[in-house]
Design an enzyme around this catalytic site. Structure first.
Site, PDB file in Angstrom:
ATOM      1  N   TYR A 194       0.864  -1.188   0.000  1.00 61.91           N
ATOM      2  CA  TYR A 194       0.000   0.000   0.000  1.00 61.91           C
ATOM      3  C   TYR A 194       0.896   1.232   0.000  1.00 61.91           C
ATOM      4  CZ  TYR A 194      -2.803   3.882   1.645  1.00 61.91           C
ATOM      5  OH  TYR A 194      -3.396   5.113   1.750  1.00 61.91           O
ATOM      6  N   GLU A 232      -3.603   7.519  -3.668  1.00 58.28           N
ATOM      7  CA  GLU A 232      -3.104   6.239  -3.170  1.00 58.28           C
ATOM      8  C   GLU A 232      -3.104   5.161  -4.242  1.00 58.28           C
ATOM      9  OE1 GLU A 232      -5.541   5.283   0.239  1.00 58.28           O
ATOM     10  OE2 GLU A 232      -7.054   4.285  -0.983  1.00 58.28           O
TER      11      GLU A 232
END
Length: 379
Positions: A101, A189
């Site tokens: 991530y 993101e």
């Protein structure tokens, strides 16, 4: 402003981030054609402004065009956290070796921009924060100096990334930071950022939230809006210059000033109620804006009572009163109304409302207590 995955991926690609490019489709037939064109196993992903797509059944893998068609039929029309799927992204399936991530967001507490990374890629970061916060690593970029290369490499070391892959990860981290800054975003993101079969890095899912206050610098971003993904009343409010966000409560709020709006919602919750919306008509709201604000609030069928809380600074109390009467001439008010009107020309405004049979209160606490009681009685 939220945008779709495929739109965020395009912005990321323009900054050099390697993405898994796909084809956007709006029907099962288009999905089958896209799978045929790609000529390999594909992943079909719902395009909605919501997380949790995988758990909701909005992400499926198909080995051939007919499988892709069948899978997409299960995705189109799916309700994912209140968002209906109208389009999907068909992208090549890839051989994933590892998932990371990587995200960039504004960190007001640190007075900078925080770059977050976690070895738990492919999982919602909120879930990781709740269950394994030690697996989230952070670097804060100075607003003036930006993200230094050594900070990006340090993130890679914290994640335990193999030395030959560190520079590749650091490069993507810096590119994501640049995309975030240059797009005036509040969030960017990649989840997951994956190491694929050939050992390269690839962004397999892209997300971006653009700060509305920066949109004037990005005229081309306006076309990225998806009206089907936005609440109709929020679109209407924006067109009228009113800041409005729909919430889940039953007490409608019409307030001037963002700070006073937040305080009003806090007061409602303090007395046991739940606000149905955030609504700021602005510091210099005209009579027509006040009328429009009341119309927008009343369009919500969940509203059982309304609190109008106006502090007259630039906005004059008599102007607000005229706006309310203008609204009552066109809208049938069927729910209890509590009005707090103080500040500039408050006496004149209260007199105008009194002549129309509307009483006002002096304090915010009294207003909040009364409107909560009225909503509970109506329920």
């Amino acid at each position: 402003m939220n945008i779709h995955e495929y739109q965020a991926a395009k912005i990321f690609a323009s900054h050099g981030i390697p993405i898994n490019a796909g084809i956007v489709c709006t029907s099962p037939d288009e999905v089958a054609k896209a799978a045929q064109e790609l000529g390999q196993a594909v992943v079909i992903k719902a395009q909605v402004h919501s997380g949790g797509r995988g758990k909701a059944g909005g992400v499926k893998v198909a080995r051939d065009p007919e499988q892709a068609r069948s899978a997409s039929e299960q995705i189109f029309g799916l309700d994912i956290r209140g968002h209906i799927v109208h389009k999907v992204l068909v992208a090549p399936a890839v051989d994933i070796k590892r998932e990371i991530y990587l995200g960039v967001t504004i960190d007001r507490a640190a007075r900078g921009v925080t770059i977050m990374a976690s070895s738990e890629g492919g999982v919602e970061i909120e879930e990781v924060a709740a269950t394994a916060p030690e697996k989230i690593h952070r670097e804060v970029a100075d607003p003036l100096l930006g993200l230094h290369p050594y900070q990006a490499r340090r993130l890679a070391f914290d994640l335990g990334i193999e030395p030959p892959l560190v520079n590749g990860f650091a490069r993507v981290a810096q590119q994501l930071y640049t995309a975030f800054i240059q797009s005036d975003a509040s969030l960017a993101e990649i989840n997951p950022l994956a190491i694929v079969g050939d050992g390269s890095w690839q962004a397999l899912d892209s997300k971006m939230v653009i700060d509305n206050n920066g949109l004037y610098r990005h005229k081309d971003f306006e076309e990225l809006r998806d009206p089907e993904e936005e609440v109709a009343t929020e679109i209407e409010a924006r067109a009228s210059g009113i800041s409005f966000v729909k919430l889940d409560g039953d007490i409608g709020c019409v307030v001037n000033g963002a700070g006073l709006s937040m305080a009003t919602m806090d007061a409602i919750k303090l007395y046991g109620g739940e606000p149905a919306n955030f609504l700021d008509v602005g510091g210099g709201a005209s009579a027509s804006q006040v009328a429009k604000a009341l119309e927008i609030v009343l369009s919500d069928k969940n509203v059982r009572a309304i609190l109008i809380n106006i502090f007259g600074g630039i906005t004059r109390g008599d102007e607000v009163a005229h706006g309310l009467l203008e609204a009552f001439n066109t809208i049938k008010l069927e729910v209890p109304l509590v009005v707090r009107l103080v500040g500039t020309n408050q006496k004149e405004g209260r007199e105008i409302l009194a002549e129309a049979g509307i009483t006002t209160v002096d304090t915010m606490n009294e207003a909040a207590e009364r409107v909560v009681a009225a909503a509970k009685q109506a329920a």
